[in-house]
Scaffold this motif. Structure first.
Motif, PDB file in Angstrom:
ATOM      1  N   GLU A 289      16.423 -32.442  12.824  1.00  0.00           N
ATOM      2  CA  GLU A 289      17.567 -33.116  13.233  1.00  0.00           C
ATOM      3  C   GLU A 289      16.993 -34.126  14.323  1.00  0.00           C
ATOM      4  OE1 GLU A 289      20.199 -33.252  11.057  1.00  0.00           O
ATOM      5  OE2 GLU A 289      18.928 -31.951   9.862  1.00  0.00           O
ATOM      6  N   TYR A 290      16.375 -33.466  15.471  1.00  0.00           N
ATOM      7  CA  TYR A 290      16.330 -34.191  16.616  1.00  0.00           C
ATOM      8  C   TYR A 290      15.330 -35.435  16.214  1.00  0.00           C
ATOM      9  CZ  TYR A 290      14.963 -36.006  21.239  1.00  0.00           C
ATOM     10  OH  TYR A 290      14.985 -36.770  22.222  1.00  0.00           O
ATOM     11  N   LEU A 291      14.475 -35.407  15.451  1.00  0.00           N
ATOM     12  CA  LEU A 291      13.380 -36.124  15.232  1.00  0.00           C
ATOM     13  C   LEU A 291      14.047 -37.513  14.457  1.00  0.00           C
ATOM     14  CD1 LEU A 291      10.393 -36.966  15.662  1.00  0.00           C
ATOM     15  CD2 LEU A 291       9.908 -35.745  13.258  1.00  0.00           C
ATOM     16  N   LEU A 292      14.938 -37.051  13.494  1.00  0.00           N
ATOM     17  CA  LEU A 292      15.656 -38.123  12.579  1.00  0.00           C
ATOM     18  C   LEU A 292      16.435 -38.878  13.589  1.00  0.00           C
ATOM     19  CD1 LEU A 292      16.878 -35.818   9.641  1.00  0.00           C
ATOM     20  CD2 LEU A 292      15.033 -37.769   9.638  1.00  0.00           C
ATOM     21  N   TYR A 293      17.117 -38.329  14.548  1.00  0.00           N
ATOM     22  CA  TYR A 293      17.806 -39.126  15.544  1.00  0.00           C
ATOM     23  C   TYR A 293      16.928 -39.938  16.444  1.00  0.00           C
ATOM     24  CZ  TYR A 293      20.426 -39.584  20.005  1.00  0.00           C
ATOM     25  OH  TYR A 293      20.950 -39.990  21.134  1.00  0.00           O
ATOM     26  N   PHE A 294      16.057 -39.215  16.926  1.00  0.00           N
ATOM     27  CA  PHE A 294      15.046 -40.037  17.848  1.00  0.00           C
ATOM     28  C   PHE A 294      14.284 -41.394  17.071  1.00  0.00           C
ATOM     29  CE2 PHE A 294      11.053 -40.935  20.063  1.00  0.00           C
ATOM     30  CZ  PHE A 294      11.290 -40.686  21.074  1.00  0.00           C
ATOM     31  N   CYS A 295      14.112 -40.995  15.779  1.00  0.00           N
ATOM     32  CA  CYS A 295      13.425 -42.377  15.057  1.00  0.00           C
ATOM     33  C   CYS A 295      14.541 -43.411  15.027  1.00  0.00           C
ATOM     34  CB  CYS A 295      12.773 -41.635  13.665  1.00  0.00           C
ATOM     35  SG  CYS A 295      11.392 -40.806  13.910  1.00  0.00           S
ATOM     36  N   LYS A 296      15.870 -43.014  14.752  1.00  0.00           N
ATOM     37  CA  LYS A 296      16.829 -43.938  14.692  1.00  0.00           C
ATOM     38  C   LYS A 296      16.955 -44.568  15.713  1.00  0.00           C
ATOM     39  CE  LYS A 296      21.427 -44.238  12.506  1.00  0.00           C
ATOM     40  NZ  LYS A 296      22.398 -43.544  11.751  1.00  0.00           N
ATOM     41  N   ILE A 297      17.260 -43.851  16.863  1.00  0.00           N
ATOM     42  CA  ILE A 297      17.541 -44.403  18.304  1.00  0.00           C
ATOM     43  C   ILE A 297      16.670 -45.354  18.733  1.00  0.00           C
ATOM     44  CG2 ILE A 297      17.971 -43.842  20.691  1.00  0.00           C
ATOM     45  CD1 ILE A 297      20.511 -43.457  18.873  1.00  0.00           C
ATOM     46  N   HIS A 298      15.187 -45.093  18.463  1.00  0.00           N
ATOM     47  CA  HIS A 298      14.154 -45.767  19.238  1.00  0.00           C
ATOM     48  C   HIS A 298      13.728 -46.910  18.268  1.00  0.00           C
ATOM     49  CE1 HIS A 298      13.582 -43.672  23.063  1.00  0.00           C
ATOM     50  NE2 HIS A 298      14.170 -42.488  22.376  1.00  0.00           N
ATOM     51  N   LYS A 299      14.349 -46.779  16.800  1.00  0.00           N
ATOM     52  CA  LYS A 299      13.965 -47.910  16.060  1.00  0.00           C
ATOM     53  C   LYS A 299      12.498 -47.825  15.559  1.00  0.00           C
ATOM     54  CE  LYS A 299      17.231 -51.121  17.054  1.00  0.00           C
ATOM     55  NZ  LYS A 299      18.245 -50.396  17.997  1.00  0.00           N
ATOM     56  N   ILE A 300      11.952 -46.488  15.346  1.00  0.00           N
ATOM     57  CA  ILE A 300      10.792 -46.201  15.058  1.00  0.00           C
ATOM     58  C   ILE A 300      10.189 -46.610  13.526  1.00  0.00           C
ATOM     59  CG2 ILE A 300       8.759 -44.386  14.523  1.00  0.00           C
ATOM     60  CD1 ILE A 300       9.798 -44.936  17.472  1.00  0.00           C
ATOM     61  N   ASN A 301       9.146 -47.327  13.341  1.00  0.00           N
ATOM     62  CA  ASN A 301       8.754 -47.912  12.120  1.00  0.00           C
ATOM     63  C   ASN A 301       7.908 -47.160  11.437  1.00  0.00           C
ATOM     64  OD1 ASN A 301       8.703 -50.715  14.040  1.00  0.00           O
ATOM     65  ND2 ASN A 301      10.003 -50.979  12.213  1.00  0.00           N
ATOM     66  N   ASN A 302       6.962 -46.548  12.419  1.00  0.00           N
ATOM     67  CA  ASN A 302       5.879 -45.462  11.643  1.00  0.00           C
ATOM     68  C   ASN A 302       5.743 -44.263  12.547  1.00  0.00           C
ATOM     69  OD1 ASN A 302       4.690 -47.677   9.620  1.00  0.00           O
ATOM     70  ND2 ASN A 302       4.396 -48.513  11.918  1.00  0.00           N
ATOM     71  N   LEU A 303       5.721 -43.047  11.950  1.00  0.00           N
ATOM     72  CA  LEU A 303       5.684 -41.927  12.635  1.00  0.00           C
ATOM     73  C   LEU A 303       4.160 -41.492  12.108  1.00  0.00           C
ATOM     74  CD1 LEU A 303       6.737 -39.304  14.027  1.00  0.00           C
ATOM     75  CD2 LEU A 303       7.215 -38.434  11.784  1.00  0.00           C
ATOM     76  N   PHE A 304       3.346 -41.038  13.056  1.00  0.00           N
ATOM     77  CA  PHE A 304       1.913 -40.566  12.911  1.00  0.00           C
ATOM     78  C   PHE A 304       1.967 -39.193  13.525  1.00  0.00           C
ATOM     79  CE2 PHE A 304       1.658 -44.972  13.499  1.00  0.00           C
ATOM     80  CZ  PHE A 304       0.562 -45.328  12.706  1.00  0.00           C
ATOM     81  N   TYR A 305       1.293 -38.162  12.700  1.00  0.00           N
ATOM     82  CA  TYR A 305       1.056 -36.622  13.281  1.00  0.00           C
ATOM     83  C   TYR A 305      -0.025 -36.420  12.692  1.00  0.00           C
ATOM     84  CZ  TYR A 305       3.634 -35.401   9.009  1.00  0.00           C
ATOM     85  OH  TYR A 305       3.960 -34.990   7.811  1.00  0.00           O
ATOM     86  N   ASN A 306      -0.753 -35.234  13.285  1.00  0.00           N
ATOM     87  CA  ASN A 306      -1.959 -34.446  12.602  1.00  0.00           C
ATOM     88  C   ASN A 306      -1.263 -33.166  11.835  1.00  0.00           C
ATOM     89  OD1 ASN A 306      -3.770 -36.285  13.506  1.00  0.00           O
ATOM     90  ND2 ASN A 306      -3.492 -35.516  15.405  1.00  0.00           N
ATOM     91  N   TYR A 307      -1.651 -32.987  10.578  1.00  0.00           N
ATOM     92  CA  TYR A 307      -1.238 -31.820  10.059  1.00  0.00           C
ATOM     93  C   TYR A 307      -1.362 -30.553  10.550  1.00  0.00           C
ATOM     94  CZ  TYR A 307      -1.628 -34.468   5.633  1.00  0.00           C
ATOM     95  OH  TYR A 307      -1.221 -35.692   4.555  1.00  0.00           O
TER      96      TYR A 307
END
Length: 475
Positions: free
Chosen positions: A86-104
């Motif tokens: 829930e927080y990550l969804l909120y963070f990406c929305k607020i910060h207008k994130i285009n691409n999320l990068f992570y390692n498995y």
């Protein structure tokens, strides 16, 4: 120009971080980072307070290193993975994130979390880019003839060495400094994460981890095979806490090894004793990826469920507190309780004793180790305990049961390690240090140390009977 978010998890480093490197490929993209603390989730999965403190302080170190690259690392603390979604969804929305990068990550809860994140973020128009960055080789490259993960280490090692002989994986460089930075962020002081651990053994930060690896390869590696099993010596690399949190990567370990021994043939390096330990780590990760039931504390063999464990709580407490009357077991457990770390030989001896001598379910020991280890790693800890219980990936055709007296006499001959962690035995003569009650009874010596709580040979026979009855097809 895009705005890229790097979601750091068990990869808190800037060198050989594939997600971070790819997020920074375009000079014009804005890049920020995020780390989410999920303390309740970690507590539910028995993360030790020493590891939590080590993690917290290394995240602060990472934040400072990223600032040198003009990358801000944000942080957030919530209860569990569900709240982190829930927080990550909120963070990406607020910060207008285009691409999320992570390692498995490969444990089942983490994989399910990432599946949900991918589904939900795609609805917001955020693209997901995920990478294998904490293992040597992508899991799809090391398969058996049936396109399945290997169950036995011997065959896995043969396949991966053949692969590495033809293609050495390269590390991803530290990204170039970003052109601009919009703001800064500082991690709040979290008192509950600041438990004591020995920073002389485990100094904080990627730089110190790299220095420790370099020192090990330069000065200790030549004697590694001779001394790695002797607990009084500190001749192991002591890098397991850094690997468990991704402060350094296994690819970097191989890179340093190859640089340090340029004149040695590749085949000798790939078959060297220390790299063998890195390959064991790789094997347990590939096993976890290939067989998700392992994340549910299940064995690969269904007959294991038919073993009837005795689970004597008094024996379990004696084992946990280092009061079994078997000095090498007790010294090992007291070192674990004090430092959060013991060498691999002691892990094998103490785990074998709990399962095959005290007849206690291996899952109880697995949880206890996780709750105390500063290097607790689910794949390795679970794999090690299943190996010790002879219900996992052991290739040997026989049941290995470590005799604590023999192990003690061989790996701590003079009793130096035993006396270090069992000061009550300091006056016991060397010939009796491994079995002190033989001397105590002769001398009528009063001592605050327990008698052996079991007859080792009797319980050995009981375990073998339990094991073979469970494995028998007629049961």
């Amino acid at each position: 120009m895009s705005k890229n978010l790097v979601w750091f998890r068990n990869d808190i480093r800037i060198y050989d971080n594939k997600a971070l490197y790819n997020a920074c490929l375009s000079d014009t993209d804005e890049v920020i980072g995020l780390f989410i603390f999920t303390k309740k989730q970690w507590n539910d999965h028995f993360m030790s307070m020493k590891k939590l403190s080590f993690l917290y302080q290394n995240v602060i170190f990472l934040q400072n290193e990223l600032l040198k690259l003009n990358i801000v690392l944000y942080h957030y603390e919530c209860a569990d993975f569900f709240q982190s979604i829930e927080y990550l969804l909120y963070f990406c929305k607020i910060h207008k994130i285009n691409n999320l990068f992570y390692n498995y990550q490969y444990e089942i809860n983490e994989k399910n979390r990432d599946i949900l994140i991918t589904q939900k973020l795609s609805l917001q128009g955020t693209f997901i880019k995920a990478f294998h960055s904490n293992i040597l080789v992508s899991p799809d490259k090391i398969k058996n003839k049936n396109k399945m993960s290997y169950r036995k280490f011997y065959f896995f090692k043969k396949k991966i060495i053949n692969y590495l002989s033809n293609k050495i994986p390269t590390c991803y460089p530290i990204p170039k400094k970003r052109i601009f930075i919009r703001n800064t962020c500082k991690i709040d002081y979290i008192q509950s994460y600041l438990i004591q651990f020995d920073q002389n053994l485990f100094p904080i930060g990627e730089i110190n981890a790299k220095n420790q690896l370099k020192y090990f390869c330069t000065y200790k590696l030549k004697d590694y095979l001779l001394k790695k099993n002797f607990p009084f010596y500190t001749n192991t690399s002591m890098l397991s806490p850094y690997l468990s949190l991704g402060i350094i990567s296994p690819k970097y370990c191989l890179e340093v090894l190859l640089k340090e021994y340029k004149t040695v043939t590749l085949n000798i390096i790939l078959n060297s004793p220390w790299l063998n330990e890195i390959i064991w780590r790789e094997f347990y990760y590939h096993l976890l990826i290939g067989f998700p039931i392992i994340s549910k504390s299940q064995s690969l063999f269904s007959w294991e469920k038919k073993i009837t464990w005795e689970d004597n709580i008094n024996y379990f407490n004696a084992w946990k507190n280092g009061k079994t009357g078997f000095p090498i077991i007790d010294a090992g457990m007291r070192q674990l309780n004090k430092t959060g770390w013991i060498n691999n030989r002691l892990r094998m001896i103490t785990s074998s004793f709990l399962v095959k001598s005290l007849l206690i379910n291996w899952r109880e020991g697995e949880k206890y180790f996780m709750s105390h280890l500063i290097d607790g790693d689910y794949a390795l800890n679970n794999g090690g305990w299943q190996w010790s219980a002879s219900i996992g990936s052991d290739s040997n055709p026989y049941i290995r049961i470590f005799n604590p007296l023999r192990q003690s006499k061989f790996f701590d001959k003079l009793g130096n390690f035993i006396r270090k962690y069992l000061p009550e035995l300091k006056n016991i003569p060397n010939p009796y240090i491994h079995n002190p009650y033989e001397w105590i009874i002769k001398q009528n010596y009063k001592i605050n140390y327990p008698k052996p709580i079991i007859n080792f040979q009797n319980n050995r026979e009981k375990f073998l009977l339990m094991y073979h009855m469970a494995k028998s097809p007629i049961n």
